[in-house]
Motif scaffolding. Structure first.
Motif, PDB file in Angstrom:
ATOM      1  N   GLN A  26       0.851  -1.187   0.000  1.00 29.51           N
ATOM      2  CA  GLN A  26       0.000   0.000   0.000  1.00 29.51           C
ATOM      3  C   GLN A  26       0.888   1.238   0.000  1.00 29.51           C
ATOM      4  O   GLN A  26       1.926   1.235   0.673  1.00 29.51           O
ATOM      5  CB  GLN A  26      -0.892   0.037   1.246  1.00 29.51           C
ATOM      6  CG  GLN A  26      -2.077  -0.894   1.224  1.00 29.51           C
ATOM      7  CD  GLN A  26      -2.972  -0.690   2.446  1.00 29.51           C
ATOM      8  OE1 GLN A  26      -2.492  -0.539   3.561  1.00 29.51           O
ATOM      9  NE2 GLN A  26      -4.272  -0.684   2.232  1.00 29.51           N
ATOM     10  N   THR A  31      -1.265   1.169  -3.718  1.00 27.05           N
ATOM     11  CA  THR A  31      -1.093   0.214  -4.810  1.00 27.05           C
ATOM     12  C   THR A  31      -0.223   0.746  -5.940  1.00 27.05           C
ATOM     13  O   THR A  31       0.284  -0.036  -6.746  1.00 27.05           O
ATOM     14  CB  THR A  31      -2.459  -0.194  -5.382  1.00 27.05           C
ATOM     15  OG1 THR A  31      -3.178   0.981  -5.788  1.00 27.05           O
ATOM     16  CG2 THR A  31      -3.283  -0.941  -4.333  1.00 27.05           C
ATOM     17  N   ASP A  32      -0.040   2.076  -6.023  1.00 27.94           N
ATOM     18  CA  ASP A  32       0.786   2.641  -7.101  1.00 27.94           C
ATOM     19  C   ASP A  32       2.235   2.863  -6.661  1.00 27.94           C
ATOM     20  O   ASP A  32       3.014   3.516  -7.358  1.00 27.94           O
ATOM     21  CB  ASP A  32       0.186   3.953  -7.604  1.00 27.94           C
ATOM     22  CG  ASP A  32       0.058   5.017  -6.516  1.00 27.94           C
ATOM     23  OD1 ASP A  32       0.341   4.692  -5.334  1.00 27.94           O
ATOM     24  OD2 ASP A  32      -0.332   6.157  -6.827  1.00 27.94           O
ATOM     25  N   THR A  33       2.625   2.307  -5.505  1.00 30.19           N
ATOM     26  CA  THR A  33       4.005   2.431  -5.034  1.00 30.19           C
ATOM     27  C   THR A  33       4.955   1.720  -6.000  1.00 30.19           C
ATOM     28  O   THR A  33       4.746   0.548  -6.323  1.00 30.19           O
ATOM     29  CB  THR A  33       4.155   1.806  -3.639  1.00 30.19           C
ATOM     30  OG1 THR A  33       3.265   2.455  -2.726  1.00 30.19           O
ATOM     31  CG2 THR A  33       5.583   1.942  -3.138  1.00 30.19           C
ATOM     32  N   PRO A  34       6.012   2.395  -6.492  1.00 23.70           N
ATOM     33  CA  PRO A  34       6.980   1.731  -7.377  1.00 23.70           C
ATOM     34  C   PRO A  34       7.765   0.669  -6.607  1.00 23.70           C
ATOM     35  O   PRO A  34       8.465   0.982  -5.649  1.00 23.70           O
ATOM     36  CB  PRO A  34       7.895   2.871  -7.835  1.00 23.70           C
ATOM     37  CG  PRO A  34       7.141   4.133  -7.533  1.00 23.70           C
ATOM     38  CD  PRO A  34       6.320   3.831  -6.326  1.00 23.70           C
ATOM     39  N   ASP A  83       4.374 -10.212  -9.916  1.00 19.71           N
ATOM     40  CA  ASP A  83       3.317  -9.212  -9.745  1.00 19.71           C
ATOM     41  C   ASP A  83       1.980  -9.857 -10.095  1.00 19.71           C
ATOM     42  O   ASP A  83       1.752 -10.293 -11.226  1.00 19.71           O
ATOM     43  CB  ASP A  83       3.584  -8.018 -10.664  1.00 19.71           C
ATOM     44  CG  ASP A  83       2.676  -6.830 -10.354  1.00 19.71           C
ATOM     45  OD1 ASP A  83       1.636  -7.035  -9.690  1.00 19.71           O
ATOM     46  OD2 ASP A  83       3.005  -5.712 -10.783  1.00 19.71           O
ATOM     47  N   ASP A  89      -3.852  -6.224  -8.178  1.00 20.95           N
ATOM     48  CA  ASP A  89      -4.475  -5.751  -6.943  1.00 20.95           C
ATOM     49  C   ASP A  89      -5.347  -6.832  -6.311  1.00 20.95           C
ATOM     50  O   ASP A  89      -5.929  -7.670  -7.003  1.00 20.95           O
ATOM     51  CB  ASP A  89      -5.332  -4.513  -7.210  1.00 20.95           C
ATOM     52  CG  ASP A  89      -4.496  -3.292  -7.576  1.00 20.95           C
ATOM     53  OD1 ASP A  89      -3.254  -3.387  -7.495  1.00 20.95           O
ATOM     54  OD2 ASP A  89      -5.079  -2.257  -7.951  1.00 20.95           O
ATOM     55  N   ARG A 136      -1.518  -4.016  -3.655  1.00 20.14           N
ATOM     56  CA  ARG A 136      -0.879  -4.599  -4.833  1.00 20.14           C
ATOM     57  C   ARG A 136      -0.137  -5.837  -4.351  1.00 20.14           C
ATOM     58  O   ARG A 136       0.636  -5.768  -3.389  1.00 20.14           O
ATOM     59  CB  ARG A 136       0.089  -3.610  -5.468  1.00 20.14           C
ATOM     60  CG  ARG A 136       0.714  -4.127  -6.772  1.00 20.14           C
ATOM     61  CD  ARG A 136       1.623  -3.079  -7.356  1.00 20.14           C
ATOM     62  NE  ARG A 136       2.393  -3.563  -8.486  1.00 20.14           N
ATOM     63  CZ  ARG A 136       3.425  -2.912  -9.009  1.00 20.14           C
ATOM     64  NH1 ARG A 136       3.796  -1.746  -8.479  1.00 20.14           N
ATOM     65  NH2 ARG A 136       4.079  -3.407 -10.039  1.00 20.14           N
TER      66      ARG A 136
END
Length: 345
Positions: free
Chosen positions: A221, A223-226, A234, A237, A246
């Motif tokens: 968290q 979810t858009d964390t690189p 991967d 979600d 993610r």
């Protein structure tokens, strides 16, 4: 009406309005030695609104016990049943009237060769700058793994590179050099442990696998964390309760496998250990433990059952099923039981 008649009527009325009970019968069986165990204390605990009912008995020469317990199989939260053998509480399943309960107990061992991980979950909060490890531990042997007290060794997990301390963990968990040690007994079946730590300044988590691991999940968290990682794939979600993560995953990891997780540009919060952050993290950890423990149909220990009951109460209160007074009374009773367990350990 004579005094004798009055006393008789009062006695009959008391019998009519008293809580119905039934005889809960069962045996304590030593699964290691395949024999019944005499002289074992068995406890039945029922939390009710503002009250706690505790009924105890000691097994006879055939390992049998009889408990005169309240007849309420639909009680919320459900009752708990335990047999205490060699200082360890072993759970049983309280049965409806007429059924016999077998409570398994085990001899102990200091060998961890029967220990593996059914799953290893890493909850990574990039905004808070923390990571929580959740382990579902599997003991596939016929002995309880026990190595001697809060300052002895037990389940040993190497700390990730650059991590020298932890923020939260169950009672008794401690550091031994670069190892995190959970000394609690691990009975055959599944159990759980966890710990939370700050992400190292390198923004990298490097972890060596110690026990055979059937599955590993990295839950990130926001979810858009690189994130970049080795070994883990991967998986997109996933929603757990009210939280969206993610997810990265891998299966069948052998001891010695190296896992590397790197954050490209994490946003680290400055108030990691505020009461609000601790409460929020606690709720997420409990929710994930409950979800995975139910999914895996694990054999819970006493603390696990209490945590599940607290989480269930929270859900029922939030949905409006319980009044505030009833909710607080039940929750306080369960919390008191958890505190008692922590103090006794």
């Amino acid at each position: 009406m004579t005094r004798l008649h009055t006393l008789f009527l009062i006695g009959m009325l008391a019998l009519l309005i008293s809580t119905p009970t039934f005889a809960l019968t069962g045996r304590v069986i030593n699964q290691t030695l395949n024999r019944p165990e005499p002289d074992i204390e068995v406890s039945y605990i029922l939390h009710e609104t503002g009250d706690v009912t505790v009924v105890r008995d000691t097994t006879d020469s055939k390992g049998q016990f009889i408990l005169d317990v309240p007849s309420d199989p639909g009680a919320e939260p459900p009752p708990m049943l335990f047999a205490r053998y060699n200082g360890i509480d072993y759970p049983g399943n309280p049965a409806p009237a007429g059924d016999t309960v077998d409570i398994p107990v085990f001899e102990t061992t200091e060998s961890d060769t029967a220990i593996s991980l059914s799953s290893h979950h890493i909850l990574l909060d990039a905004q808070a700058g923390t990571a929580t490890y959740i382990f579902i531990v599997h003991n596939h042997g016929d002995h309880t793994y026990l190595t001697g007290g809060d300052h002895g060794h037990g389940l040993e997990i190497p700390l990730p590179d650059g991590v020298t301390d932890f923020i939260r963990a169950p009672q008794g968990v401690h550091l031994h050099g670069t190892l995190l040690v959970d000394p609690r007994p691990i009975i055959p079946g599944n159990s759980q442990t966890f710990f939370t730590f700050s992400i190292p300044p390198s923004n990298r988590i490097a972890q060596r696998i110690t026990y055979p691991t059937a599955g590993m999940d990295l839950l990130v968290q926001p979810t858009d964390t690189p994130v970049s990682t080795t070994v883990l794939r991967d998986l997109g979600d996933v929603t757990l309760g009210t939280n969206v993560f993610r997810r990265f995953g891998a299966e069948q990891l052998a001891p010695g496998t190296q896992i590397d997780i790197a954050l490209s540009s994490p946003e680290t919060a400055s108030n990691l250990q505020t009461p609000i952050w601790i409460a929020a993290t606690s709720m997420v950890v409990v929710a994930i433990l409950v979800i995975y423990m139910r999914t895996l149909k694990t054999v819970p220990n006493r603390r696990t059952i209490l945590l599940e009951q607290i989480a269930d109460l929270d859900e029922r209160y939030e949905s409006g099923e319980l009044s505030e007074d009833d909710y607080k009374n039940r929750r306080n009773a369960l919390k008191a039981e958890v505190i008692d367990l922590s103090d006794s350990n």
